[in-house]
Every structure is written in C-alpha cells, then in structure tokens.
Design a protein around this motif. Sequence first.
Motif: not given
Length: 326
Positions: A219-222, A231-240
């Motif tokens: 969520v820190l990607g936001a 941002l894109l990498i952490l959004m994928l991590v967040f979803g996982a």
Amino acid sequence: MPPRIQQQTLFTRPMVAVLLCTLNGFAGFYLLLSTVPEYAAQTSGHTAVAGIITGALMASTAELAPAGRRSQGTGWNGVATGLGGTVGTPFGVLLAHRFGYQPLFVAGTVAPLCGLLAALFIVAPRPAPVVRPRVVTGIVRPAILRPFILLTAGAMASGAVVTFLPLAAPREPLWLTPVALLLFQLGITGSRWLAGRLGDRFGNRALLLPATLTTAVGVLGATLTGDSATLLILMLVFGAGFGTLQNATLVLMLQRAGRKGFSVAGAQWNLAFDAGLGLGGFCVGIVVQSTSYSIGFAVVSGLLLMVSCIALRDVRAGGEAEGEEK
C-alpha cells in the motif's frame, strides 16, 4: 438477509436471474441521478444486491468443495470475482477520464446481463442443517475475530487505494492509474488461486502473517505516485498480499464455523470486507483533508503493521484444529 434463506433459496436459476436483473437495473439508474443523496441511496442498493450474490456464492462454493480442497475452491471463487474487478476497476477509471461517466454507467448496466447465461447451468448444493444464525454476536469468538480484524484492515487499505489513487496520481501519463489498478487486481486474482493451493498444502493460518505484511508494504506504493515504475511494482505486491489475505481469512472462518455455519461465516467475511472498504475511504478521506494523500496511505500501512501481531497470535494459537469440521 438471514443466512438460512440465503443458502437455501438464492442459488437457484430463477433467483440468480432475478438478482442479476436487479443489479442491472441499479446500474442503469445512475444515468438518471444528479445529487449526492441520490447517488448514496442508489449505491447502497447496488452494493446490497452485489453482497447477497457474493455471500450466496461463497456458501455454495464451500458446500461443493471437498474438505481437503476447500482452499482451492475458494481460490477459484476469488479468481471468478477478481476477473470482474480486473476489467472493471482500471478500465472504468480510463472510461471516466477519457469519455466521462455516462459510458461507464452504460457498461455497468450491460455487464451483469452476461451472467444470465451462466444462470442456466447452476446446480444448487444441498445445504447443511443451519444452526441459529449469529452473524454479529458470533464475531466475538476469538477464532473468528482474529481473521475478521485482519480482513477488515486489508480491505481498508484496498478501499483507500481504489478511492484515492485516481486523485493522488498525476493525470499524465493517462495510462498510469488504470495500469496501476489493473496490476492491483491481477495481483489479487492470481494470489487467490495460489493461496488456495498453498492453503490446502501448508495450512491457511501460516499465510496470515506474510499476507498482512505484504499488504502493508504494497500500500506504500500509493505514496510514490511520482515514480511510475515503483508505483506499478508495489501495486502488484499490494494485490498479491491482499488476495492471499482474502483467501486465507475466508477459509479459516469457514472451517472454524463448521459445515452448519458456512452461511454465517460467509456473511461475517462479507461484513468485514465491505465495512473495511467503506472505512478505508472514509477514514483516509478525513486524514487527507488536513494532511496529504501520502500520509493517508501511510496511516493505513501503519494500521496493517499494527494488526500483524494478531496474525502472529493466530499462528501461535494451537487450540483450534484448522481443518476441523463441526
């Protein structure tokens, strides 16, 4: 709606068709609205129908899946529900940015009609005898309360990101926010399937802590909207992380409720999920008014780190047999 009625009557061909047509009608009415109270009332009805469908689907999936493969069954259920979000969330934002909200509402009106074809092939499971439903009071049971809190915190993060990322991220490049939300939804969908397989093999309790921590990091990607790649990498991590948390908490609540309590456990899971989504948008909205979007997202991440101790407590709790059927 009482879980007894939900499980015994909703998953029949006629009732599914009625619910889908009702969902279609609610989406179409958005085209006629103009004030905030009207939108609020309309959205309440829309989400209520969607919640009934989701709850009935969960209970039926739990009934149909063999006990030793229940995690995989709920995982595929998550894939099915996640595919809608994978398409709808990013492309809905793109449609709204590019063409306005009317085409978006038209698409939302047409989409539920596709489910009418699937209604022709529904086979309702024979429900187990249902004990007296205790949806709200049953949450206080520690074995249910722990996954309930974890899911609520994860859903708060999801609600905050889906609500405010389109506002926090720059409008240019136009593709950034839709792609970020697409990766978030893909992470959820893929991890629901993978978590199902891992849960059946290693136990769902073992997935709680890594899923919670991964969600907190993702969520820190936001907060990093200026760095597109991160941002894109952490959004994928967040979803996982959030997808894994969804599946693990759902299976644990079902197993701990026992076969007679599947509908109640499904209703409790939906309560945590929906309450978390609403609380996330509401609470972060309050924080954002006096600070910034980045601080709002950081607060949610901090909340997830705080509740990770609950995940650790659940892992260490040896009293409940994870796969016990009651």
